[in-house]
Write an enzyme that holds these catalytic residues in place. Structure first.
Site, PDB file in Angstrom:
ATOM      1  N   ASP A  65       0.817  -1.228   0.000  1.00  0.00           N
ATOM      2  CA  ASP A  65       0.000   0.000   0.000  1.00  0.00           C
ATOM      3  C   ASP A  65       0.845   1.270   0.000  1.00  0.00           C
ATOM      4  O   ASP A  65       0.314   2.369  -0.086  1.00  0.00           O
ATOM      5  CB  ASP A  65      -1.002   0.013   1.176  1.00  0.00           C
ATOM      6  CG  ASP A  65      -0.355  -0.142   2.544  1.00  0.00           C
ATOM      7  OD1 ASP A  65       0.599  -0.932   2.675  1.00  0.00           O
ATOM      8  OD2 ASP A  65      -0.800   0.541   3.486  1.00  0.00           O
ATOM      9  N   ASP A 210       4.264   3.630   8.592  1.00  0.00           N
ATOM     10  CA  ASP A 210       3.539   2.716   9.483  1.00  0.00           C
ATOM     11  C   ASP A 210       4.403   2.398  10.694  1.00  0.00           C
ATOM     12  O   ASP A 210       5.576   2.038  10.555  1.00  0.00           O
ATOM     13  CB  ASP A 210       3.229   1.403   8.752  1.00  0.00           C
ATOM     14  CG  ASP A 210       2.248   1.589   7.607  1.00  0.00           C
ATOM     15  OD1 ASP A 210       1.858   2.738   7.337  1.00  0.00           O
ATOM     16  OD2 ASP A 210       1.874   0.577   6.981  1.00  0.00           O
ATOM     17  N   HIS A 268      -3.586   7.287   7.406  1.00  0.00           N
ATOM     18  CA  HIS A 268      -3.479   5.825   7.331  1.00  0.00           C
ATOM     19  C   HIS A 268      -4.561   5.145   8.172  1.00  0.00           C
ATOM     20  O   HIS A 268      -4.280   4.416   9.122  1.00  0.00           O
ATOM     21  CB  HIS A 268      -2.062   5.396   7.779  1.00  0.00           C
ATOM     22  CG  HIS A 268      -1.673   4.006   7.331  1.00  0.00           C
ATOM     23  ND1 HIS A 268      -1.924   2.891   8.094  1.00  0.00           N
ATOM     24  CD2 HIS A 268      -1.039   3.550   6.223  1.00  0.00           C
ATOM     25  CE1 HIS A 268      -1.453   1.810   7.478  1.00  0.00           C
ATOM     26  NE2 HIS A 268      -0.914   2.185   6.327  1.00  0.00           N
TER      27      HIS A 268
HETATM   28 ZN   LIG Z   1       0.441   0.829   5.314  1.00  0.00          ZN
HETATM   29 ZN   LIG Z   2       3.030  -1.385   6.490  1.00  0.00          ZN
END
Ligand SMILES: [Zn+2]
Ligand SMILES: [Zn+2]
Length: 309
Positions: A65, A210, A268
């Site tokens: 992603d 992330d 996110h």
């Molecule tokens: Zn991600």
């Molecule tokens: Zn990730």
């Protein structure tokens, strides 16, 4: 010197009707950088007026992603006849991963692509700013956050006092402003500290990619104007956040509070919050008031602290 960021995708893992997957553009005085490039990023760039004439794309990590949009973006750049070099930066593993992206598709690209692997702390230094990677904590993968840190600017020059002291306007003023002592025709020596104020801070913009909440982000974001932190889940999914190596909005806010940032921008979001992420905003604001819930296309200006009104 303008500095603004533009959120291009604020959804986690997969696109939704309302949100595309991860990407963020930073535009600094006409120079554009991309951070992450999820599927469909090129269309978001067109939609929100982000230039394709960029030279650098930084990747936080290589979950799909955050990266597969670069294949299509590079194809379009080639169709447009691009010849300028494109630099792709990312954590260890970037070379293997991004070489594949370069080779995907039938035609050769019309421009050279450099892939550079970065380690935490190895700053990419430019004339008056640096982009400093730091390790984050995401499921044991090699993942980096990035801090864009501007150099301090020269202190303010005091023209009235300069005139009063009888220093002729012209090159001498510039010399003094650049921090050099000058000797006047009458033999007086003027030290710059007499006429020039303290250096004024540049701006600092930090984004995590992330991650679980982690001390490295608190360190990197200390005193930042803006922290863009992932907030995949709300309180109700706190256990899942731990299991999947992500953060809740409240955890992101705790990091922002610990680092004393000017503003926290949440991005996110898990698909379940795609339409309405207001709960995430509310939970974060219980810990850190200056929180903004990101959405695709949102533009955020970063003014200098000493001129913010
Ligand atoms: Zn991600
Ligand atoms: Zn990730």
């Amino acid at each position: 010197m303008s500095l603004a960021l533009r959120l291009l995708g604020t959804s986690a893992s997969r696109p939704t009707v309302e949100r595309n997957v991860a990407s963020l553009a930073v535009v600094r005085e006409g120079e554009t950088f991309l951070f992450d490039c999820g599927e469909g990023t090129q269309r978001q760039m067109m939609r929100y007026g982000v230039s394709f004439g960029l030279s650098d794309i930084f990747f936080t990590h290589f979950h799909a992603d955050h990266v597969i949009g670069v294949i299509g973006l590079m194809r379009t750049m080639a169709l447009q006849g691009r010849t300028e070099r494109l630099r792709l930066w990312g954590p260890r593993g970037a070379a293997r991963m991004l070489k594949r992206a370069e080779e995907f598709g039938m035609d050769r690209l019309s421009f050279p692509v450099d892939v550079v692997e970065l380690e935490a702390g190895a700053a990419v230094t430019r004339t008056d700013y640096a982009i400093v990677p730091f390790d984050v904590d995401h499921r044991g993968s090699r993942s980096l956050g990035y801090a864009l840190v501007e150099q301090d600017r020269k202190g303010r020059f005091n023209p009235d006092l300069a005139r009063e002291l009888g220093i002729p306007e012209g090159p001498l003023w510039g010399e003094i402003h650049r921090g050099r002592a000058v000797t006047l025709a009458d033999g007086r020596v003027i030290e710059p500290s007499v006429l020039v104020g303290a250096p004024r801070p540049g701006r600092k913009l930090v984004l995590t990619g992330d991650t679980r909440p982690c001390p490295a982000t608190v360190d990197a974001a200390r005193g930042a104007d803006i922290l863009v932190h992932e907030a995949t889940f709300g309180d109700e999914e706190a256990v899942r956040a731990v299991e999947t190596g992500h953060s809740t909005a409240r955890e992101a806010a705790t990091v922002a509070a610990g680092a004393g940032v000017g503003m926290l921008v949440l991005v996110h979001f898990s698909a379940r919050y795609s339409r309405d992420a207001s709960d995430l905003g509310r939970e974060a604001r219980e810990v850190f008031e200056r929180t903004v819930v990101g959405k695709d296309g949102m533009e955020i200006d970063v003014p200098y602290r000493d001129v913010a009104g």
